[in-house]
Design an enzyme around this catalytic site. Sequence first.
Site, PDB file in Angstrom:
ATOM      1  N   CYS A  67       0.806  -1.230   0.000  1.00 27.17           N
ATOM      2  CA  CYS A  67       0.000   0.000   0.000  1.00 27.17           C
ATOM      3  C   CYS A  67       0.834   1.272   0.000  1.00 27.17           C
ATOM      4  O   CYS A  67       0.487   2.243  -0.674  1.00 27.17           O
ATOM      5  CB  CYS A  67      -0.958  -0.004   1.200  1.00 27.17           C
ATOM      6  SG  CYS A  67      -0.128   0.082   2.808  1.00 27.17           S
ATOM      7  N   HIS A 113      -1.450   1.509   7.096  1.00 31.11           N
ATOM      8  CA  HIS A 113      -2.086   1.383   5.775  1.00 31.11           C
ATOM      9  C   HIS A 113      -2.190   2.765   5.146  1.00 31.11           C
ATOM     10  O   HIS A 113      -2.793   3.677   5.717  1.00 31.11           O
ATOM     11  CB  HIS A 113      -3.469   0.748   5.863  1.00 31.11           C
ATOM     12  CG  HIS A 113      -4.096   0.591   4.504  1.00 31.11           C
ATOM     13  ND1 HIS A 113      -3.615  -0.316   3.577  1.00 31.11           N
ATOM     14  CD2 HIS A 113      -5.105   1.267   3.892  1.00 31.11           C
ATOM     15  CE1 HIS A 113      -4.331  -0.208   2.460  1.00 31.11           C
ATOM     16  NE2 HIS A 113      -5.232   0.747   2.622  1.00 31.11           N
ATOM     17  N   ASP A 133      -8.468   3.364  -3.316  1.00 31.88           N
ATOM     18  CA  ASP A 133      -7.430   2.459  -2.815  1.00 31.88           C
ATOM     19  C   ASP A 133      -7.006   1.491  -3.918  1.00 31.88           C
ATOM     20  O   ASP A 133      -7.837   0.774  -4.476  1.00 31.88           O
ATOM     21  CB  ASP A 133      -7.945   1.669  -1.600  1.00 31.88           C
ATOM     22  CG  ASP A 133      -6.815   1.145  -0.733  1.00 31.88           C
ATOM     23  OD1 ASP A 133      -5.747   0.803  -1.284  1.00 31.88           O
ATOM     24  OD2 ASP A 133      -6.986   1.076   0.494  1.00 31.88           O
TER      25      ASP A 133
END
Length: 258
Positions: free
Chosen positions: A69, A109, A124
């Site tokens: 991420c 994250h 995302d």
Amino acid sequence: MQTLTSLFHQRIGLPMNQTITFENLDVVLEKTAQNIPFENLTIIENKTVEITKENLMNKIIERNEGGICYELNPLFYFYLLENGFNAALTNGVVYNHAAEEYHQLGRTHVTILINHEDQMYLIDTGFGGNLPLKPVPLSGEPISSYNGEFRIKKVNHPYGDYCLEMQLKHKDTVWKIGYAFDTKKSIEDLSKLNEIQTIIIEHPKSSFNKHPLITRLTNNGNITLTDTTFTQWADGILTKENIDNVKFKELAKQHFGL
């Protein structure tokens, strides 16, 4: 010199000069999810480097690798900026369903927020197989993609003021928490990403520093490769194969180009 946009489009299979708007962002998100894998090989192989725009472009675009991420979403954030979007990076805490609590690694994250016509959305590209594939409005209205249903819920706890909830297609029968995030704490400095990378590399409870993991979406499900198994979801049907190290290398090249 080619722009990030043209190189990124080349990487994911879009026309290099295609104009990107909010209305066709879902096409870009789908192509990104199907062509750029979520993977931790540089961590496992002890080959991580400093997180910079240039290093991310080199890794993901020039070398055709994937990332986690804190690599995938920052690169997509730079892509959004280049295409005129009002975007910001923020970080949050992933929910651990096995332990029924938020992960103890803290705010590791990294995700993206965009503001479009006075409405805020979550985007995302770096949440493994749990990708919404569309901008998710913070208003709470659910969105639906071929990967499932996704919505944002307003919360009030130490991990943030909102959380992403999901019902993955063929997998979930109830809404599940993905992660909490904070709209008031944007990441202004890339050094924060390097701090997150260090935690992921070094923390004993990190799930990414022990075994290789590669996953990406397909047009009818997803595929996941570890050092011991190869798992495929296709139209709701699950197949799982036990593998050895030789087979791992073969499958990594065949299905992920790694």
